[in-house]
Design an enzyme around this catalytic site. Structure first.
Site, mmCIF file in Angstrom:
data_model
loop_
_atom_site.group_PDB
_atom_site.id
_atom_site.type_symbol
_atom_site.label_atom_id
_atom_site.label_comp_id
_atom_site.label_asym_id
_atom_site.label_seq_id
_atom_site.Cartn_x
_atom_site.Cartn_y
_atom_site.Cartn_z
ATOM 1 N N HIS A 196 -3.569 3.105 0.871
ATOM 2 C CA HIS A 196 -4.641 3.660 0.039
ATOM 3 C C HIS A 196 -6.014 3.670 0.685
ATOM 4 C CE1 HIS A 196 -2.152 2.482 -3.738
ATOM 5 N NE2 HIS A 196 -1.558 3.351 -2.973
ATOM 6 N N ASP A 221 -0.110 -0.439 0.691
ATOM 7 C CA ASP A 221 -1.222 -0.449 -0.265
ATOM 8 C C ASP A 221 -2.554 -0.360 0.473
ATOM 9 O OD1 ASP A 221 -2.720 -0.751 -2.614
ATOM 10 O OD2 ASP A 221 -1.214 -2.039 -3.496
#
Ligand SMILES: *[C@@H]1O[C@H](CO)[C@@H](O)[C@H](O)[C@H]1NC(C)=O
Length: 268
Positions: A230, A207
């Site tokens: 991300h 993430d």
């Protein structure tokens, strides 16, 4: 009046020159507190004991983690500390337990809270166990339910390093690894903290690589490699009307994606 700053700078310089030249800094080697560099023996308690000793000293201190793999469960390093500056010098790798139940009760793996003047220099954090990620997301949610109202801006996400309520934290040369199928795992989370630098780090998680929460001020992020996650995000704001905002975040020369050559340049 600020007496702590010169002390902190000296510690970082000594850390770069190598630990032998640190006459001004008191060194606490985790091996002397019972840590075992075999990747199998739980060394959480040894790290906490080393932290307590360093934190309680009135000198500038260094917690030294020699080469090797250290199994560490969920751990919170907390202030307030007497020591004006603590350097975590890590030459080894900190390994998360494969058994998800060890971490499943907690939102964070390694957290720093209420400290003023900490440097984390070098080292690798390794939570590759896919078993951990595959199992712990539902478990985590269930276990956290009764306390979730107290966590406010933190959801059931898992963070590798959390810097919460700290001042003057310097993170440099740290590599963070998690399996790509760890969807809710961020690398470093900063909130309610001032004057945090994250420099020359390589963060590979499922993430966000760095997430920035409420009350973050004067954050400097430079030469950080993110991926395959991300990237850097400012998020989870506004859940509580009284919370503080995010101020003055600098992001410089970062790289998202995979490139071995770039990584060698940044980390080398
Ligand atoms: C912003 O933060 C940086 C450190 O990250 C600091 O050097 C600079 O003075 C800050 N700027 C303002 C306007 O506060």
């Amino acid at each position: 009046m600020n007496l702590t700053r010169p002390c902190g700078i000296i510690v970082i310089l000594f850390a770069m020159l190598g630990i032998d030249s640190t006459s001004a800094t008191k060194i606490y080697n985790v091996l002397n507190f019972g840590a075992k560099p075999n990747g199998e023996t739980d060394s959480t308690k040894a790290f906490l004991l080393a932290w307590q000793a360093a934190c309680g000293s009135s000198e500038c201190t260094m917690i030294y983690v020699p080469k090797g793999r250290y199994l560490i469960g969920s751990v919170a390093f907390r202030g307030l500390c007497k020591s004006p500056h603590i350097t975590f010098r890590i030459d080894g790798t900190l390994v998360a337990p494969l058994d998800y139940r060890v971490l499943g009760k907690n939102t964070n793996w390694i957290s720093f809270g209420g400290v003023n003047g900490v440097s984390i220099v070098g080292g690798a954090l390794d939570a590759k166990g896919s078993f951990l990620w595959a199992c712990n997301i539902p478990t985590l949610t269930v276990l956290l339910e009764p306390r979730i109202h107290r966590l406010k801006s933190l959801n059931s996400q898992m963070f590798h390093i959390v810097i919460n309520g700290c001042e003057k934290v310097h993170v440099q040369g740290v590599k963070i690894r998690a399996a790509g199928n760890s969807p809710n795992t961020d690398g470093i989370h900063v909130q309610s903290s001032k004057n945090v630098n994250i420099i020359k780090c390589s963060i590979k998680t499922g993430d966000d690589c760095i997430s920035i929460g409420p009350g973050t001020k004067d954050l400097w992020i430079e030469r950080v490699i993110c991926g395959p996650g991300h990237g850097i995000s400012i998020g989870s704001l506004g859940r509580n009307l009284k919370e503080e905002g995010v101020q003055n975040v600098t992001v410089k020369n970062n790289f998202c994606g995979h490139s071995k050559r770039f990584e060698d340049q940044v980390m080398g």
